[in-house]
Write an enzyme that holds these catalytic residues in place. Structure first.
Site, PDB file in Angstrom:
ATOM      1  N   GLU A  83       9.423   1.598  10.993  1.00 27.65           N
ATOM      2  CA  GLU A  83      10.447   2.632  10.775  1.00 27.65           C
ATOM      3  C   GLU A  83       9.730   3.960  10.865  1.00 27.65           C
ATOM      4  O   GLU A  83       8.969   4.319   9.957  1.00 27.65           O
ATOM      5  CB  GLU A  83      11.080   2.462   9.387  1.00 27.65           C
ATOM      6  CG  GLU A  83      11.861   1.187   9.206  1.00 27.65           C
ATOM      7  CD  GLU A  83      13.076   1.122  10.103  1.00 27.65           C
ATOM      8  OE1 GLU A  83      13.624   2.187  10.441  1.00 27.65           O
ATOM      9  OE2 GLU A  83      13.453   0.016  10.492  1.00 27.65           O
ATOM     10  N   CYS A 120      13.557  10.850   6.930  1.00 27.79           N
ATOM     11  CA  CYS A 120      13.371  10.462   8.327  1.00 27.79           C
ATOM     12  C   CYS A 120      14.622  10.722   9.154  1.00 27.79           C
ATOM     13  O   CYS A 120      14.550  11.084  10.309  1.00 27.79           O
ATOM     14  CB  CYS A 120      12.980   8.992   8.400  1.00 27.79           C
ATOM     15  SG  CYS A 120      14.135   7.918   7.564  1.00 27.79           S
ATOM     16  N   GLY A 126       6.639   5.148   8.217  1.00 24.59           N
ATOM     17  CA  GLY A 126       5.776   6.324   8.200  1.00 24.59           C
ATOM     18  C   GLY A 126       5.888   7.056   9.520  1.00 24.59           C
ATOM     19  O   GLY A 126       6.876   6.919  10.249  1.00 24.59           O
ATOM     20  N   GLU A 159       8.856  16.485  14.973  1.00 22.38           N
ATOM     21  CA  GLU A 159       9.390  16.295  13.619  1.00 22.38           C
ATOM     22  C   GLU A 159       8.646  17.221  12.655  1.00 22.38           C
ATOM     23  O   GLU A 159       7.424  17.162  12.537  1.00 22.38           O
ATOM     24  CB  GLU A 159       9.178  14.836  13.183  1.00 22.38           C
ATOM     25  CG  GLU A 159       9.789  14.539  11.833  1.00 22.38           C
ATOM     26  CD  GLU A 159       9.513  13.106  11.383  1.00 22.38           C
ATOM     27  OE1 GLU A 159       8.352  12.653  11.489  1.00 22.38           O
ATOM     28  OE2 GLU A 159      10.450  12.447  10.920  1.00 22.38           O
ATOM     29  N   LYS A 176       0.873  -1.185   0.000  1.00 23.21           N
ATOM     30  CA  LYS A 176       0.000   0.000   0.000  1.00 23.21           C
ATOM     31  C   LYS A 176       0.902   1.225   0.000  1.00 23.21           C
ATOM     32  O   LYS A 176       1.468   1.591   1.025  1.00 23.21           O
ATOM     33  CB  LYS A 176      -0.884  -0.021   1.249  1.00 23.21           C
ATOM     34  CG  LYS A 176      -2.259   0.589   1.080  1.00 23.21           C
ATOM     35  CD  LYS A 176      -2.278   2.058   0.720  1.00 23.21           C
ATOM     36  CE  LYS A 176      -2.066   2.975   1.891  1.00 23.21           C
ATOM     37  NZ  LYS A 176      -1.911   4.391   1.494  1.00 23.21           N
TER      38      LYS A 176
HETATM   39  P1  NAD Z   1       2.040   8.507   7.427  1.00 25.28           P
HETATM   40  O1  NAD Z   1       2.203   7.739   8.679  1.00 25.28           O
HETATM   41  O2  NAD Z   1       1.017   9.570   7.370  1.00 25.28           O
HETATM   42  O3  NAD Z   1       1.710   7.522   6.209  1.00 25.28           O
HETATM   43  C1  NAD Z   1       2.518   6.424   5.900  1.00 25.28           C
HETATM   44  C2  NAD Z   1       1.682   5.362   5.212  1.00 25.28           C
HETATM   45  O4  NAD Z   1       0.706   4.886   6.136  1.00 25.28           O
HETATM   46  C3  NAD Z   1       0.896   5.858   4.004  1.00 25.28           C
HETATM   47  O5  NAD Z   1       0.872   4.851   3.013  1.00 25.28           O
HETATM   48  C4  NAD Z   1      -0.478   6.080   4.565  1.00 25.28           C
HETATM   49  O6  NAD Z   1      -1.496   5.989   3.586  1.00 25.28           O
HETATM   50  C5  NAD Z   1      -0.592   4.945   5.547  1.00 25.28           C
HETATM   51  N1  NAD Z   1      -1.552   5.134   6.627  1.00 25.28           N
HETATM   52  C6  NAD Z   1      -2.018   6.284   7.156  1.00 25.28           C
HETATM   53  N2  NAD Z   1      -2.904   6.023   8.147  1.00 25.28           N
HETATM   54  C7  NAD Z   1      -2.964   4.676   8.267  1.00 25.28           C
HETATM   55  C8  NAD Z   1      -3.661   3.796   9.133  1.00 25.28           C
HETATM   56  N3  NAD Z   1      -4.484   4.245  10.087  1.00 25.28           N
HETATM   57  N4  NAD Z   1      -3.475   2.480   8.986  1.00 25.28           N
HETATM   58  C9  NAD Z   1      -2.633   1.991   8.047  1.00 25.28           C
HETATM   59  N5  NAD Z   1      -1.949   2.778   7.193  1.00 25.28           N
HETATM   60  C10 NAD Z   1      -2.108   4.111   7.309  1.00 25.28           C
HETATM   61  O7  NAD Z   1       3.486   9.043   7.097  1.00 25.28           O
HETATM   62  P2  NAD Z   1       3.899  10.029   5.922  1.00 25.28           P
HETATM   63  O8  NAD Z   1       3.476  11.398   6.312  1.00 25.28           O
HETATM   64  O9  NAD Z   1       3.449   9.444   4.632  1.00 25.28           O
HETATM   65  O10 NAD Z   1       5.490   9.900   5.952  1.00 25.28           O
HETATM   66  C11 NAD Z   1       6.301  10.703   6.704  1.00 25.28           C
HETATM   67  C12 NAD Z   1       6.731   9.999   7.967  1.00 25.28           C
HETATM   68  O11 NAD Z   1       7.440   8.806   7.642  1.00 25.28           O
HETATM   69  C13 NAD Z   1       7.687  10.817   8.794  1.00 25.28           C
HETATM   70  O12 NAD Z   1       7.333  10.734  10.148  1.00 25.28           O
HETATM   71  C14 NAD Z   1       9.033  10.149   8.572  1.00 25.28           C
HETATM   72  O13 NAD Z   1       9.965  10.337   9.583  1.00 25.28           O
HETATM   73  C15 NAD Z   1       8.629   8.733   8.425  1.00 25.28           C
HETATM   74  N6  NAD Z   1       9.676   7.971   7.736  1.00 25.28           N
HETATM   75  C16 NAD Z   1      10.451   7.096   8.467  1.00 25.28           C
HETATM   76  C17 NAD Z   1      11.503   6.407   7.860  1.00 25.28           C
HETATM   77  C18 NAD Z   1      12.388   5.465   8.646  1.00 25.28           C
HETATM   78  O14 NAD Z   1      13.088   4.650   8.039  1.00 25.28           O
HETATM   79  N7  NAD Z   1      12.404   5.523   9.963  1.00 25.28           N
HETATM   80  C19 NAD Z   1      11.752   6.592   6.500  1.00 25.28           C
HETATM   81  C20 NAD Z   1      10.957   7.485   5.802  1.00 25.28           C
HETATM   82  C21 NAD Z   1       9.908   8.166   6.433  1.00 25.28           C
END
Ligand code: NAD
Length: 504
Positions: free
Chosen positions: A277, A311, A255, A408, A202
């Site tokens: 992550e 991230c 995420g 963040e 997804k």
């Molecule tokens: P997000 O958590 O909003 O979304 C991530 C994914 O989760 C998307 O595909 C989204 O559609 C899905 N999602 C949202 N709500 C959900 C739910 N209730 N159940 C299941 N899936 C759901 O994150 P974002 O804004 O897309 O990404 C940015 C974040 O990702 C930042 O916090 C960043 O630090 C983090 N990130 C972490 C790493 C790492 O390796 N630690 C790498 C890249 C990004």
């Protein structure tokens, strides 16, 4: 509104053709399909706000059929039992196909995500290729252990043999964010496939396009139908249904920390394995003896690369008070020289953020800091025709309790604080709910390694930041997550250990 030229340069014929085929479909059980509801959502060019096309809006019913396809491919398909070398060859072939199509993939990624072209073309997508090749090797080195037990009560004349088997965990839900869509997707898919798992992917709703193209390449490589399935859609709909699905065995999530918590809750029903992550607020520590010709551009890149939507971005700078002004002036000058524009313009060094909505969120963080008494230099406000650009921003005069220091931001926003002694800076660096990454800049070997040991972070770089290689474990302590997404242990995220204990 602004001086930014966000005009989109002409597209290549391949990308024109990709967009011209109409609403993008999902891949379920080897078939490209619309959502059962026939609904779509728009995906936009963040630089201009122009619609790039419609994408299938998968719902819970589409997740049901994608999970059923992955379940069948795992429970009765050839994939989990395939010889490791055959699986390894397929992974290597996927890497070759990504490499052969790298220009198209990089262009699509920039168009959908906004990032400057060089970020995808020369850093992230080569990283994705390297990841598939590294995991191709791992597919052939999965091994359990033989164990000498001390059990004294086996029947007379019998012997005890005990060993462990490593078995694929099953159906994996891979849920990924929008900041580096292709490489973060590959960091889930490659080790899960190496282990023999099947997958429902997804992608994030803002960035579905390279996932769709990647899945076409995976099919072209020859993976059996149903081994990798793709459901595009919203997090609150498709994402939530996937994370909670009773026939999914494991969720591999990248995420935000907030969504990570929701994933943990959703996974409880059938005790899914979960790896996370999550977010970060990573400290960059510059000691007085640092080589500033390295440290100043290094600290600037640590936060401004990919518009800070990383991230592991170095978003909290701690600089020794004796070099504070020199470092701040140097970073501000570097920031002022960064050219903003459409990501596909070859001269662009920083594109827009992923969406006008996200840029507004970043600007709100800066505004909040201003209101709390911080000094802002550089950008800090939304700009450009779609309101999606934020120029590099440096914030000083902050207190450790401010939101801008603790939360963040996920944008090109650096918060600078100074320190007098090493113990104090370690305490401040560790005063965070996050523990993803850090960097230390010094010419003293002894200080470098002492700090590396004392900073609570999953990765510490010395005289560098965000160096990436598939052999280096990456992931977070504290609220930055569970597990590591690279390194030779990464396949263990997708394996169960079975103990076999025999009296023979
Ligand atoms: P997000 O958590 O909003 O979304 C991530 C994914 O989760 C998307 O595909 C989204 O559609 C899905 N999602 C949202 N709500 C959900 C739910 N209730 N159940 C299941 N899936 C759901 O994150 P974002 O804004 O897309 O990404 C940015 C974040 O990702 C930042 O916090 C960043 O630090 C983090 N990130 C972490 C790493 C790492 O390796 N630690 C790498 C890249 C990004």
């Amino acid at each position: 509104m602004s001086m930014i030229n966000a005009t989109r340069p002409p597209l290549s014929p391949k990308v024109e053709a990709f967009l011209a085929r109409g609403d993008q479909k999902m891949l379920i059980g080897g078939e490209w399909t619309a959502a059962l509801s026939h609904e779509t959502f728009d995906t936009l060019d963040p630089a201009t706000g122009a619609k790039l096309g419609g994408v299938a809006r998968g719902g819970a019913d589409d997740i049901d059929r994608a999970v059923a396809a992955a379940r069948a491919a795992f429970d009765t398909g050839a994939w989990p039992a395939m010889l490791p070398q055959a699986r390894a060859q397929l992974l290597w072939r996927i890497a070759d196909l990504i490499e052969a199509n790298i220009d198209e993939l990089a262009e699509l990624e920039t168009l959908d995500q906004g990032k400057a072209l060089y970020v995808g073309r020369w850093a992230e997508i080569p990283g994705a290729i390297a990841h598939f090749r590294y995991c191709s090797g791992l597919a052939q080195s999965i091994e359990g252990a033989s164990i000498n037990t001390s059990i004294g009560y086996q029947p007379p004349g019998k012997e005890m043999f005990a060993y462990t088997l490593k078995e694929p965990v099953g159906v994996v839900a891979a849920i990924v964010p929008w900041n580096s869509p292709l490489v973060l997707t590959v960091m889930k898919l490659a080790p899960a496939l190496a282990a023999g798992c099947t997958i429902v992917l997804k992608p994030a709703e803002d960035t579905s396009l390279t996932a769709i193209r990647l899945l076409e390449l995976i099919i072209e490589a020859g993976l059996p139908a149903g081994v990798v399935n793709l459901v595009t859609g919203l997090g609150s709909e498709a994402g939530a249904a996937l994370a909670a699905h009773p026939l999914v065995d494991k969720v591999a999530f990248t995420g935000s920390t907030a969504t990570g918590r929701a994933i943990i809750d959703a996974a409880k029903g059938n005790f899914k394995r979960v790896s996370l992550e999550l977010g970060g607020k990573s400290p960059v520590i510059i000691l007085p003896d640092a080589d500033l010709d390295l440290a100043i551009p290094g600290a600037a890149n640590a936060i401004f690369f990919n518009g800070g939507q990383v991230c592991i971005a170095g978003s909290r700078l701690y600089v020794h008070h004796s070099i504070r002004d020199k470092v701040i002036d140097g970073i501000a000058a570097y920031a002022a020289g960064i050219k903003l524009g459409h990501g596909l313009d070859q001269s662009t060094q920083m594109g827009p953020l992923v969406s006008a909505k996200h840029a507004a969120k970043v600007a709100e963080f800066v505004n909040d800091a201003r209101g709390a008494g911080a000094s802002i230099s550089g950008g800090g406000e939304t700009t450009g025709p779609n309101g999606s650009f934020i120029a590099p921003t440096v914030i000083t005069d902050v207190r450790p309790d401010m939101r801008i220091v603790r939360e963040e931001v996920f944008g090109p926003v650096l918060v600078v604080q100074s320190f007098d002694d090493v113990d104090a800076v370690i305490a401040e660096a560790n005063d965070s709910e996050y523990g993803l990454a850090a960097s230390v800049w010094t010419e003293s070997l002894s200080n470098a390694h002492r700090l590396a040991k004392r900073v609570k972070a999953g990765t510490v770089w010395i005289n560098s930041h965000a160096m990436y290689d598939p052999s280096l474990p990456i992931g977070g302590m504290k609220a930055s997550g569970w597990g590591r997404d690279a390194g030779k242990g990464v396949v263990d995220n997708y394996l169960e250990t079975k103990t076999v204990c025999a009296v023979v």
